[in-house]
Design a protein around this motif. Structure first.
Motif, short mmCIF file in Angstrom:
data_model
loop_
_atom_site.label_atom_id
_atom_site.label_comp_id
_atom_site.label_asym_id
_atom_site.label_seq_id
_atom_site.Cartn_x
_atom_site.Cartn_y
_atom_site.Cartn_z
N UNK A 1 0.86 -1.19 0.00
CA UNK A 1 0.00 0.00 0.00
C UNK A 1 0.89 1.23 0.00
N UNK A 2 0.41 2.30 -0.59
CA UNK A 2 1.17 3.54 -0.63
C UNK A 2 1.07 4.29 0.70
N UNK A 3 2.06 5.10 1.01
CA UNK A 3 1.97 5.92 2.23
C UNK A 3 0.69 6.74 2.23
N UNK A 4 0.05 6.79 3.40
CA UNK A 4 -1.23 7.48 3.52
C UNK A 4 -2.42 6.61 3.23
N UNK A 5 -2.18 5.42 2.71
CA UNK A 5 -3.26 4.52 2.35
C UNK A 5 -3.77 3.72 3.53
N UNK A 6 -4.71 2.82 3.22
CA UNK A 6 -5.35 2.00 4.25
C UNK A 6 -5.29 0.53 3.86
N UNK A 7 -5.36 -0.29 4.89
CA UNK A 7 -5.34 -1.74 4.68
C UNK A 7 -6.01 -2.37 5.89
N UNK A 8 -6.68 -3.49 5.66
CA UNK A 8 -7.26 -4.23 6.78
C UNK A 8 -6.73 -5.65 6.76
N UNK A 9 -6.25 -6.10 7.91
CA UNK A 9 -5.82 -7.49 8.05
C UNK A 9 -6.79 -8.19 8.99
N UNK A 10 -6.96 -9.48 8.75
CA UNK A 10 -7.91 -10.28 9.52
C UNK A 10 -7.21 -11.51 10.07
N UNK A 11 -7.76 -12.03 11.14
CA UNK A 11 -7.23 -13.25 11.74
C UNK A 11 -8.40 -14.06 12.29
N UNK A 12 -8.50 -15.29 11.81
CA UNK A 12 -9.57 -16.16 12.26
C UNK A 12 -9.00 -17.32 13.06
N UNK A 13 -9.60 -17.57 14.20
CA UNK A 13 -9.21 -18.72 15.02
C UNK A 13 -10.12 -19.89 14.68
N UNK A 14 -9.52 -21.00 14.30
CA UNK A 14 -10.31 -22.18 13.94
C UNK A 14 -10.00 -23.32 14.89
N UNK A 15 -10.92 -24.25 14.95
CA UNK A 15 -10.79 -25.37 15.86
C UNK A 15 -12.02 -25.46 16.72
N UNK A 16 -11.91 -26.19 17.81
CA UNK A 16 -13.06 -26.33 18.69
C UNK A 16 -12.59 -26.46 20.13
N UNK A 17 -13.53 -26.28 21.02
CA UNK A 17 -13.24 -26.49 22.43
C UNK A 17 -12.42 -25.40 23.07
N UNK A 18 -12.52 -24.18 22.55
CA UNK A 18 -11.76 -23.11 23.16
C UNK A 18 -12.66 -21.90 23.37
N UNK A 19 -12.21 -21.03 24.27
CA UNK A 19 -12.82 -19.72 24.43
C UNK A 19 -11.71 -18.68 24.35
N UNK B 1 -17.57 -15.25 14.61
CA UNK B 1 -16.64 -15.85 13.66
C UNK B 1 -15.25 -16.06 14.25
N UNK B 2 -15.09 -15.77 15.55
CA UNK B 2 -13.77 -15.90 16.19
C UNK B 2 -12.70 -15.19 15.39
N UNK B 3 -13.02 -14.01 14.94
CA UNK B 3 -12.14 -13.27 14.04
C UNK B 3 -11.84 -11.90 14.62
N UNK B 4 -10.59 -11.49 14.45
CA UNK B 4 -10.18 -10.15 14.85
C UNK B 4 -9.67 -9.43 13.62
#
Length: 119
Positions: free
Chosen positions: A12-30, A75-78
């Motif tokens: 991305x160019x300086x001054x621009x924007x970007x969004x990153x995502x992170x999803x936690x997958x699996x089961x049995x967690x909080x 969605x367990x996503x940040x």
């Protein structure tokens, strides 16, 4: 098995924007907390932002007012919305999650996604 999968990095160019995502997958967690760290070439990994289960957030001084962390509990996503990006924001961004799995509390890391801010 719990996994963290990041997406959304890029150039991305300086001054621009970007969004990153992170999803936690699996089961049995909080989720106790999720957040983002970054590591620039030749530097140590540093905290960018965290969001806790109650919704409290904290940010590194260098990104306050420019970056916003948010989450989708269903969605367990940040997400990390990055605005007014600067060349010094260039780094590999790593997702971090502190999870309760059974009776254990553990920290998990994603593999990282590269964000490059350059003209």
């Amino acid at each position: 098995q719990v996994q963290l999968v990041e997406s959304g990095g890029g150039l991305v160019q300086p001054g621009g924007s970007l969004r990153v995502s992170c999803a936690a997958s699996g089961s049995g967690f909080s989720i106790n907390a999720m957040g983002w760290y970054r590591q620039a070439p030749g530097k140590e990994r540093e905290l960018v932002a965290h969001i806790f289960s109650g919704g409290t957030t904290n940010y590194a001084d260098s990104v306050k007012g420019r970056f916003t962390i948010s989450r989708d509990n269903a969605r367990n996503t940040v997400y990390l919305q990055m605005n007014s990006l600067k060349p010094e924001d260039t780094a590999v961004y790593y997702c971090n999650a502190v999870l309760t799995v059974g009776t254990y509390i553990r920290a998990y890391w994603g593999k990282g996604t590269l964000v490059t801010v350059s003209s």
